[in-house]
Design a protein around this motif. Structure first.
Motif, PDB file in Angstrom:
ATOM      1  N   UNK A 150       0.823  -1.211   0.000  1.00  3.16           N
ATOM      2  CA  UNK A 150       0.000   0.000   0.000  1.00  3.16           C
ATOM      3  C   UNK A 150       0.857   1.262   0.000  1.00  3.16           C
ATOM      4  N   UNK A 151       1.980   1.233   0.692  1.00  2.00           N
ATOM      5  CA  UNK A 151       2.886   2.387   0.678  1.00  2.00           C
ATOM      6  C   UNK A 151       3.444   2.614  -0.724  1.00  2.00           C
ATOM      7  N   UNK A 152       3.782   1.524  -1.391  1.00  2.49           N
ATOM      8  CA  UNK A 152       4.313   1.635  -2.754  1.00  2.49           C
ATOM      9  C   UNK A 152       3.253   2.187  -3.707  1.00  2.49           C
ATOM     10  N   UNK A 153       2.031   1.676  -3.590  1.00  3.72           N
ATOM     11  CA  UNK A 153       0.936   2.152  -4.437  1.00  3.72           C
ATOM     12  C   UNK A 153       0.673   3.632  -4.186  1.00  3.72           C
ATOM     13  N   UNK A 154       0.685   4.020  -2.920  1.00  2.03           N
ATOM     14  CA  UNK A 154       0.414   5.408  -2.551  1.00  2.03           C
ATOM     15  C   UNK A 154       1.479   6.370  -3.074  1.00  2.03           C
ATOM     16  N   UNK A 155       2.702   5.874  -3.236  1.00  4.08           N
ATOM     17  CA  UNK A 155       3.803   6.743  -3.671  1.00  4.08           C
ATOM     18  C   UNK A 155       3.837   6.947  -5.184  1.00  4.08           C
ATOM     19  N   UNK A 156       3.066   6.135  -5.923  1.00  5.87           N
ATOM     20  CA  UNK A 156       3.099   6.221  -7.384  1.00  5.87           C
ATOM     21  C   UNK A 156       2.257   7.397  -7.869  1.00  5.87           C
ATOM     22  N   UNK A 157       2.849   8.243  -8.695  1.00 10.73           N
ATOM     23  CA  UNK A 157       2.173   9.457  -9.156  1.00 10.73           C
ATOM     24  C   UNK A 157       1.828   9.429 -10.644  1.00 10.73           C
ATOM     25  N   UNK A 158       1.951   8.278 -11.264  1.00  8.88           N
ATOM     26  CA  UNK A 158       1.564   8.176 -12.663  1.00  8.88           C
ATOM     27  C   UNK A 158       2.734   8.330 -13.616  1.00  8.88           C
ATOM     28  N   UNK A 159       2.457   8.079 -14.907  1.00 12.14           N
ATOM     29  CA  UNK A 159       3.471   8.132 -15.954  1.00 12.14           C
ATOM     30  C   UNK A 159       3.325   9.406 -16.778  1.00 12.14           C
ATOM     31  N   UNK A 160       4.380   9.755 -17.474  1.00 11.22           N
ATOM     32  CA  UNK A 160       4.383  10.941 -18.329  1.00 11.22           C
ATOM     33  C   UNK A 160       3.287  10.834 -19.383  1.00 11.22           C
ATOM     34  N   UNK A 161       2.473  11.892 -19.481  1.00  9.77           N
ATOM     35  CA  UNK A 161       1.407  12.006 -20.465  1.00  9.77           C
ATOM     36  C   UNK A 161       0.369  10.892 -20.366  1.00  9.77           C
ATOM     37  N   UNK A 162       0.162  10.378 -19.174  1.00 11.90           N
ATOM     38  CA  UNK A 162      -0.948   9.457 -18.930  1.00 11.90           C
ATOM     39  C   UNK A 162      -1.857  10.119 -17.901  1.00 11.90           C
TER      40      UNK A 162
END
Length: 227
Positions: free
Chosen positions: A39-51
């Motif tokens: 869950x910490x890893x998922x929460x830290x993900x901010x998305x990919x460039x131009x997605x």
């Protein structure tokens, strides 16, 4: 239970991103990784460039405009992205500025493209981005240009009464003026503009945001604000 926790932790939009995070979480579980670490890893993900990348907010004619960039150039991607944005902001005016990528793709998938924009309130179509050496391997350029174009797609979509406004824009320097006209006619004071395509449309976005008071922030910041 895991899905609910993932949905709360996820900082990016779209049901397909939730599905992706669930698949990743289950794979991580199978390797013995603790749920809290997942869950910490998922929460830290901010998305990919131009997605569904949030680029900033501006004001046009007294309306607050949130601007997104997205790489979608295939009908399936377009539908998924627009559905996610509509789900996130159901009451906002949703405007898509789309640049088709490759005339050959536009010709082969023309009917699918025609049905891809049902979630938007307004659609602005730019001329197709042509890829040298990759457009229409089975057809000559003259044949493709004669048979398909962004203007033809605009006319086809305009026949669908679900779309109150469809604009073909051959001169991209007129984009701000067209947006202002569309936004001023809206009853809502909140609008979303998504700049969509795999060509050079990404080069237009910074110019669109050249506006006093424009604010740049990550999609993660946007997601955090809505909680």
């Amino acid at each position: 239970k895991l899905i609910a926790r993932l949905e709360k932790a996820l900082k990016i939009l779209g049901g397909f991103n939730l599905s992706n995070s669930l698949a990743a979480a289950l794979a991580a579980r199978s390797l013995g990784i603790d749920d809290n670490d997942i869950l910490r890893a998922v929460s830290s993900y901010r998305g990919a460039w131009r997605r569904m990348e949030y680029k900033g907010a501006i004001r046009i004619a007294g309306h607050k405009i949130k601007v997104f960039d997205d790489y979608a150039h295939h009908p399936t991607e377009i539908k998924a992205t627009l559905s996610a944005l509509r789900e996130h902001s159901p009451k906002a005016q949703l405007i898509c500025v789309f640049q088709p990528h490759q005339l050959h793709r536009l010709k082969v998938l023309f009917n699918d493209f025609r049905e891809s924009f049902d979630k938007v309130d307004a659609l602005i179509l730019l001329d197709a981005y042509k890829v040298t050496g990759r457009d229409a391997p089975a057809l000559s350029r003259a044949e493709v240009s004669h048979n398909v174009s962004a203007a033809k797609l605009a006319r086809a979509i305009a026949k669908n009464k679900k779309h109150p406004e469809v604009v073909y824009l051959p001169h991209r320097e007129d984009l701000k003026g067209i947006l202002k006209s569309i936004i001023k006619s809206s009853k809502t004071k909140s609008s979303i503009v998504v700049m969509m395509g795999a060509g050079d449309i990404a080069d237009i976005t910074p110019r669109l945001l050249e506006h006093r008071g424009a604010r740049y922030s990550s999609l993660g910041s946007l997601a955090a604000k809505r909680k």
